[in-house]
Scaffold this motif. Structure first.
Motif, PDB file in Angstrom:
ATOM      1  N   LEU A 183      73.794 100.179  19.395  1.00  0.00           N
ATOM      2  CA  LEU A 183      75.201 100.540  19.241  1.00  0.00           C
ATOM      3  C   LEU A 183      76.104  99.409  19.711  1.00  0.00           C
ATOM      4  O   LEU A 183      77.082  99.043  19.048  1.00  0.00           O
ATOM      5  CB  LEU A 183      75.504 101.814  20.035  1.00  0.00           C
ATOM      6  CG  LEU A 183      74.958 103.128  19.473  1.00  0.00           C
ATOM      7  CD1 LEU A 183      75.024 104.219  20.536  1.00  0.00           C
ATOM      8  CD2 LEU A 183      75.742 103.546  18.232  1.00  0.00           C
ATOM      9  N   VAL A 209      80.599 106.298  22.076  1.00  0.00           N
ATOM     10  CA  VAL A 209      79.430 107.137  21.824  1.00  0.00           C
ATOM     11  C   VAL A 209      78.754 107.473  23.145  1.00  0.00           C
ATOM     12  O   VAL A 209      78.494 106.585  23.965  1.00  0.00           O
ATOM     13  CB  VAL A 209      78.419 106.422  20.898  1.00  0.00           C
ATOM     14  CG1 VAL A 209      77.243 107.343  20.596  1.00  0.00           C
ATOM     15  CG2 VAL A 209      79.091 105.980  19.603  1.00  0.00           C
ATOM     16  N   GLU A 245      83.471 102.985  17.750  1.00  0.00           N
ATOM     17  CA  GLU A 245      83.521 104.327  18.318  1.00  0.00           C
ATOM     18  C   GLU A 245      82.980 104.365  19.743  1.00  0.00           C
ATOM     19  O   GLU A 245      82.127 103.544  20.128  1.00  0.00           O
ATOM     20  CB  GLU A 245      82.720 105.302  17.445  1.00  0.00           C
ATOM     21  CG  GLU A 245      83.281 105.507  16.055  1.00  0.00           C
ATOM     22  CD  GLU A 245      82.530 106.594  15.299  1.00  0.00           C
ATOM     23  OE1 GLU A 245      81.620 107.225  15.881  1.00  0.00           O
ATOM     24  OE2 GLU A 245      82.866 106.819  14.125  1.00  0.00           O
ATOM     25  N   PHE A 250      78.698 103.430  13.562  1.00  0.00           N
ATOM     26  CA  PHE A 250      79.441 103.847  14.750  1.00  0.00           C
ATOM     27  C   PHE A 250      80.347 102.723  15.279  1.00  0.00           C
ATOM     28  O   PHE A 250      80.864 102.813  16.391  1.00  0.00           O
ATOM     29  CB  PHE A 250      78.487 104.275  15.859  1.00  0.00           C
ATOM     30  CG  PHE A 250      77.644 105.467  15.507  1.00  0.00           C
ATOM     31  CD1 PHE A 250      78.096 106.757  15.750  1.00  0.00           C
ATOM     32  CD2 PHE A 250      76.394 105.305  14.922  1.00  0.00           C
ATOM     33  CE1 PHE A 250      77.328 107.860  15.419  1.00  0.00           C
ATOM     34  CE2 PHE A 250      75.606 106.404  14.599  1.00  0.00           C
ATOM     35  CZ  PHE A 250      76.073 107.681  14.830  1.00  0.00           C
ATOM     36  N   TYR A 297      69.118 109.130  13.792  1.00  0.00           N
ATOM     37  CA  TYR A 297      69.828 107.855  13.971  1.00  0.00           C
ATOM     38  C   TYR A 297      69.053 106.725  13.305  1.00  0.00           C
ATOM     39  O   TYR A 297      67.836 106.617  13.468  1.00  0.00           O
ATOM     40  CB  TYR A 297      69.982 107.571  15.470  1.00  0.00           C
ATOM     41  CG  TYR A 297      70.645 106.251  15.791  1.00  0.00           C
ATOM     42  CD1 TYR A 297      72.018 106.171  15.975  1.00  0.00           C
ATOM     43  CD2 TYR A 297      69.890 105.085  15.928  1.00  0.00           C
ATOM     44  CE1 TYR A 297      72.634 104.963  16.279  1.00  0.00           C
ATOM     45  CE2 TYR A 297      70.489 103.877  16.237  1.00  0.00           C
ATOM     46  CZ  TYR A 297      71.854 103.810  16.402  1.00  0.00           C
ATOM     47  OH  TYR A 297      72.457 102.623  16.704  1.00  0.00           O
ATOM     48  N   PRO A 355      78.997 102.330  23.880  1.00  0.00           N
ATOM     49  CA  PRO A 355      78.110 103.401  24.343  1.00  0.00           C
ATOM     50  C   PRO A 355      78.209 103.661  25.845  1.00  0.00           C
ATOM     51  O   PRO A 355      78.384 102.738  26.646  1.00  0.00           O
ATOM     52  CB  PRO A 355      76.720 102.880  23.984  1.00  0.00           C
ATOM     53  CG  PRO A 355      76.859 101.397  24.038  1.00  0.00           C
ATOM     54  CD  PRO A 355      78.267 101.076  23.632  1.00  0.00           C
ATOM     55  N   ALA A 401      79.990  99.228  18.791  1.00  0.00           N
ATOM     56  CA  ALA A 401      80.328 100.532  19.377  1.00  0.00           C
ATOM     57  C   ALA A 401      80.449 100.393  20.891  1.00  0.00           C
ATOM     58  O   ALA A 401      80.106  99.354  21.466  1.00  0.00           O
ATOM     59  CB  ALA A 401      79.269 101.561  19.008  1.00  0.00           C
ATOM     60  N   ALA A 456      81.278 110.484  19.253  1.00  0.00           N
ATOM     61  CA  ALA A 456      79.969 110.976  18.806  1.00  0.00           C
ATOM     62  C   ALA A 456      79.058 111.147  20.017  1.00  0.00           C
ATOM     63  O   ALA A 456      79.238 110.506  21.061  1.00  0.00           O
ATOM     64  CB  ALA A 456      79.337 110.016  17.800  1.00  0.00           C
TER      65      ALA A 456
END
Length: 411
Positions: free
Chosen positions: A195, A179, A177, A174, A168, A202, A200, A318
């Motif tokens: 993130l 995650v 997304e 990301f 990473y 997370p 993102a 992910a």
């Protein structure tokens, strides 16, 4: 390779042989060089401080003030910030090696190291068959040589990306997304924050209890305060003070799904090596709901995962494994059982685990970070230098002397 062939192909190296050119190996080599003892440093990769260059995420900075992270003989540059970033630390490592005259041998992968009782030395076999012999073998591959990748049920069927934090770099790729970040140590916390800052969503897996401490208290390093108090107070009392201050600063972390262990953070670190997490702003994002705290992974599915604290499958794009690293010592070091467990961790706690039998030494396995590395390196250099000096004296004593006798001139 049989024993006779090994002896025929073996090359004796002067001084010590050090395996690993990270901070631990460089510190040991520099401390030996300062005492006039030569050392050969072997590194399987193509650069020194390889893990710092290639396995760390972009936003990484030292978690402790630089004065607690400098290696023996050379401080960090004065212009560096209190918490140097990854690139600054790598530059410091390069300057450190240059100042000490340490030039590692790159691309030298050790396949096996075993003590040869008949020669009274260590035989170190490299990939390709070359064998090096040494009286003093220093294991400096560290506690974090190989990424630990757990194999959760169903992991292979997951349709999204799965990567370890060693792969990473930045949360930008990301963006947008969902995650799942598996792990809530310093890496898991920082990756989740990174993130979040890149758009993102997370979810951070928290399986066990964890101590989260503020990075600083009233502008002073929490670690620095703890180290100062430990000079005067027992560790349990220091832990009480630190935890009381942490509660005032961070609030009750248990309400966020981050339950604290019963043992205090400093005592737990001394007993188990588990490092407390230093908050860098992650808790604020957990409080606001931007980072979701979830339970352990029960099963990975094609589109996501089933978690211990939920009945329904959650979908993720992910999975990032912030699951730490492991020692690789058991894969290549033989005859190291007096120093290492079968998992490659030290048997003897700090500060006495740096020396084994038959000229075997270890640096960077003390579970005390760079402070422990510095302590190990200084002890190793002092010990090897004492033996080196005695061997040099023996060589001087054993040198043949020429006696010139005057002819008898008497009549």
């Amino acid at each position: 390779m049989d024993k006779e062939e090994q002896e025929d192909r073996a090359t004796w190296v002067p001084g010590a042989l050090i395996v690993g050119a990270g901070p631990s190996g460089l510190a040991a080599a520099a401390c030996l060089a300062a005492r006039g003892v030569p050392a050969t440093v072997l590194e399987r990769s193509d650069s020194l401080a390889f893990a710092w260059r290639h396995r760390m995420y972009d936003r990484l900075a030292l978690h402790l003030p630089k004065r607690f992270c400098e290696l023996p003989l050379l401080p960090f540059p004065a212009e560096y910030p209190t918490y140097p970033c990854k690139d600054q630390f790598v530059a410091y490592m390069e300057a450190y090696a240059a100042a000490a005259g340490v030039a590692p041998r790159f691309g030298a992968s050790v396949e096996e190291a075993a003590f040869d009782a008949s020669a009274g030395a260590w035989a170190v076999r490299l990939a390709g068959g070359e064998v090096l012999m040494t009286k003093w073998l220093v294991v400096a591959t560290g506690e974090n040589a190989e990424p630990h990748v757990p194999d959760f049920p169903g992991m292979r069927q997951f349709a999204g990306r799965v990567l370890h934090t060693c792969e990473y770099k930045c949360g930008e790729e990301f963006a947008g997304e969902k995650v799942l970040v598996v792990g809530c140590g310093n890496s898991g916390m920082e990756v989740s924050l990174d993130l979040c800052r890149h758009g993102a969503k997370p979810s951070m897996v928290v399986r066990n209890t964890v101590h989260v401490l503020p990075k600083e208290m009233l502008g002073v390093s929490t670690f620095g305060i703890a180290m100062a108090l430990l000079k005067w107070l027992p560790v349990q009392l220091v832990d009480r003070f630190i935890l009381a201050a942490a509660r005032l600063t961070l609030g009750n972390t248990s309400q966020l799904g981050l339950r604290r262990p019963k043992t205090g953070p400093i005592e737990l670190k001394n007993l188990t090596g588990r490092t407390p997490v230093l908050d860098v702003g992650t808790l604020d994002h957990i409080k606001s709901g931007k980072i979701k705290v979830v339970g352990a992974v029960k099963e990975v599915t094609r589109l996501g995962a089933r978690l211990a604290d939920g009945k329904e499958e959650e979908q993720f794009d992910a999975i990032i494994l912030a699951t730490g690293y492991r020692s690789n010592v058991p894969s290549w070091l033989k005859d190291g059982g007096d120093v290492f467990t079968t998992e490659g961790t030290p048997k003897t706690p700090f500060p006495d685990g740096w020396k084994g039998r038959n000229g075997l030494y270890t640096v960077g396995f003390s579970q005390r970070g760079l402070l422990g590395t510095s302590s190990d390196a200084l002890c190793i250099a002092r010990d090897i230098y004492g033996q080196w000096r005695e061997r040099e004296r023996e060589r001087e004593r054993d040198k043949p002397t020429s006696n010139v006798h005057e002819a008898d001139s008497s009549v």
